[in-house]
Motif scaffolding. Sequence first.
Motif, PDB file in Angstrom:
ATOM      1  N   ASN A  25      31.045  17.095   9.080  1.00 35.24           N
ATOM      2  CA  ASN A  25      30.693  17.905  10.243  1.00 35.24           C
ATOM      3  C   ASN A  25      29.365  18.610  10.046  1.00 35.24           C
ATOM      4  OD1 ASN A  25      32.823  17.344  11.907  1.00 35.24           O
ATOM      5  ND2 ASN A  25      34.083  19.012  11.131  1.00 35.24           N
ATOM      6  N   SER A  26      29.127  19.074   8.839  1.00 37.86           N
ATOM      7  CA  SER A  26      27.919  19.836   8.536  1.00 37.86           C
ATOM      8  C   SER A  26      26.713  18.907   8.420  1.00 37.86           C
ATOM      9  CB  SER A  26      28.095  20.606   7.234  1.00 37.86           C
ATOM     10  OG  SER A  26      26.881  21.178   6.835  1.00 37.86           O
ATOM     11  N   TYR A  27      25.691  19.219   9.184  1.00 36.68           N
ATOM     12  CA  TYR A  27      24.453  18.427   9.158  1.00 36.68           C
ATOM     13  C   TYR A  27      23.870  18.388   7.754  1.00 36.68           C
ATOM     14  CZ  TYR A  27      19.566  17.244   9.981  1.00 36.68           C
ATOM     15  OH  TYR A  27      18.331  16.659   9.919  1.00 36.68           O
ATOM     16  N   ASN A  28      23.846  19.536   7.083  1.00 39.60           N
ATOM     17  CA  ASN A  28      23.248  19.608   5.753  1.00 39.60           C
ATOM     18  C   ASN A  28      23.993  18.748   4.748  1.00 39.60           C
ATOM     19  OD1 ASN A  28      21.179  21.367   6.502  1.00 39.60           O
ATOM     20  ND2 ASN A  28      22.523  23.132   6.273  1.00 39.60           N
ATOM     21  N   TYR A  29      25.315  18.795   4.751  1.00 39.79           N
ATOM     22  CA  TYR A  29      26.098  17.960   3.845  1.00 39.79           C
ATOM     23  C   TYR A  29      25.911  16.478   4.167  1.00 39.79           C
ATOM     24  CZ  TYR A  29      28.661  22.048   2.163  1.00 39.79           C
ATOM     25  OH  TYR A  29      29.019  23.244   1.598  1.00 39.79           O
ATOM     26  N   ARG A  30      25.892  16.172   5.457  1.00 35.59           N
ATOM     27  CA  ARG A  30      25.743  14.786   5.888  1.00 35.59           C
ATOM     28  C   ARG A  30      24.409  14.207   5.419  1.00 35.59           C
ATOM     29  NH1 ARG A  30      27.213  15.696  10.818  1.00 35.59           N
ATOM     30  NH2 ARG A  30      25.139  16.026  11.646  1.00 35.59           N
ATOM     31  N   ALA A  71      35.055  15.376   3.578  1.00 35.92           N
ATOM     32  CA  ALA A  71      34.918  15.194   5.026  1.00 35.92           C
ATOM     33  C   ALA A  71      36.185  15.632   5.736  1.00 35.92           C
ATOM     34  CB  ALA A  71      34.592  13.743   5.346  1.00 35.92           C
ATOM     35  N   MET A  72      37.323  15.330   5.153  1.00 39.02           N
ATOM     36  CA  MET A  72      38.600  15.738   5.741  1.00 39.02           C
ATOM     37  C   MET A  72      38.722  17.267   5.733  1.00 39.02           C
ATOM     38  SD  MET A  72      42.484  14.642   4.667  1.00 39.02           S
ATOM     39  CE  MET A  72      41.894  13.031   4.229  1.00 39.02           C
ATOM     40  N   ILE A  73      38.351  17.888   4.642  1.00 34.69           N
ATOM     41  CA  ILE A  73      38.396  19.345   4.554  1.00 34.69           C
ATOM     42  C   ILE A  73      37.441  19.963   5.568  1.00 34.69           C
ATOM     43  CG2 ILE A  73      37.825  21.324   3.071  1.00 34.69           C
ATOM     44  CD1 ILE A  73      38.926  19.644   0.723  1.00 34.69           C
ATOM     45  N   GLY A  74      36.283  19.346   5.740  1.00 34.24           N
ATOM     46  CA  GLY A  74      35.309  19.835   6.707  1.00 34.24           C
ATOM     47  C   GLY A  74      35.830  19.815   8.128  1.00 34.24           C
ATOM     48  N   HIS A  75      36.687  18.862   8.435  1.00 32.98           N
ATOM     49  CA  HIS A  75      37.273  18.798   9.778  1.00 32.98           C
ATOM     50  C   HIS A  75      38.308  19.897   9.993  1.00 32.98           C
ATOM     51  CE1 HIS A  75      35.358  15.239  11.361  1.00 32.98           C
ATOM     52  NE2 HIS A  75      35.481  14.686  10.176  1.00 32.98           N
ATOM     53  N   MET A  76      38.891  20.397   8.913  1.00 32.05           N
ATOM     54  CA  MET A  76      39.868  21.483   9.035  1.00 32.05           C
ATOM     55  C   MET A  76      39.194  22.816   9.344  1.00 32.05           C
ATOM     56  SD  MET A  76      42.493  20.965   5.962  1.00 32.05           S
ATOM     57  CE  MET A  76      42.971  19.387   5.369  1.00 32.05           C
ATOM     58  N   PHE A  77      38.008  23.000   8.820  1.00 36.82           N
ATOM     59  CA  PHE A  77      37.290  24.264   8.962  1.00 36.82           C
ATOM     60  C   PHE A  77      35.967  24.029   9.675  1.00 36.82           C
ATOM     61  CE2 PHE A  77      39.804  24.368   5.068  1.00 36.82           C
ATOM     62  CZ  PHE A  77      40.653  25.436   5.346  1.00 36.82           C
ATOM     63  N   ARG A  78      36.030  23.885  10.948  1.00 33.28           N
ATOM     64  CA  ARG A  78      34.835  23.583  11.746  1.00 33.28           C
ATOM     65  C   ARG A  78      33.930  24.811  11.873  1.00 33.28           C
ATOM     66  NH1 ARG A  78      34.966  18.705  14.772  1.00 33.28           N
ATOM     67  NH2 ARG A  78      36.973  17.709  14.528  1.00 33.28           N
ATOM     68  N   ALA A  79      32.648  24.537  11.977  1.00 34.81           N
ATOM     69  CA  ALA A  79      31.664  25.597  12.197  1.00 34.81           C
ATOM     70  C   ALA A  79      30.782  25.185  13.369  1.00 34.81           C
ATOM     71  CB  ALA A  79      30.813  25.782  10.945  1.00 34.81           C
ATOM     72  N   ASP A  80      30.019  26.135  13.893  1.00 32.18           N
ATOM     73  CA  ASP A  80      29.122  25.828  14.994  1.00 32.18           C
ATOM     74  C   ASP A  80      28.041  24.852  14.530  1.00 32.18           C
ATOM     75  OD1 ASP A  80      30.500  27.559  16.631  1.00 32.18           O
ATOM     76  OD2 ASP A  80      29.194  29.266  16.177  1.00 32.18           O
ATOM     77  N   LYS A  81      27.588  24.027  15.450  1.00 33.41           N
ATOM     78  CA  LYS A  81      26.527  23.079  15.138  1.00 33.41           C
ATOM     79  C   LYS A  81      25.211  23.815  14.984  1.00 33.41           C
ATOM     80  CE  LYS A  81      28.442  18.916  17.068  1.00 33.41           C
ATOM     81  NZ  LYS A  81      28.400  17.961  16.016  1.00 33.41           N
TER      82      LYS A  81
END
Length: 86
Positions: A25-30, A71-81
């Motif tokens: 979800n996170s642009y920086n991680y991606r 990535a799965m954990i990131g989907h659990m804790f969403r943040a603003d784009k």
Amino acid sequence: MASATHRMKVLSLYKEMLRESQKFNSYNYRMYALRRIRDAFRTNKSLVDSSQIQSEMDYALKNLDIIKRQAMIGHMFRADKLVIEK
């Protein structure tokens, strides 16, 4: 024959890692994951020893599991784009 088999496996692993890293979800991680994957595969492009290739593939498979889990954990804790993503 063995090098063609290694080549197909490596290419398949490369594509799967890129696909999974797109799920962050996170642009920086991606973007970080994409850069690291491309750089690692580019660095090891010239390997010819099958034991070294297998060792690097094992390492990449462990990292693929980490990418999937994060990535799965990131989907659990969403943040603003970020602004760059909008």
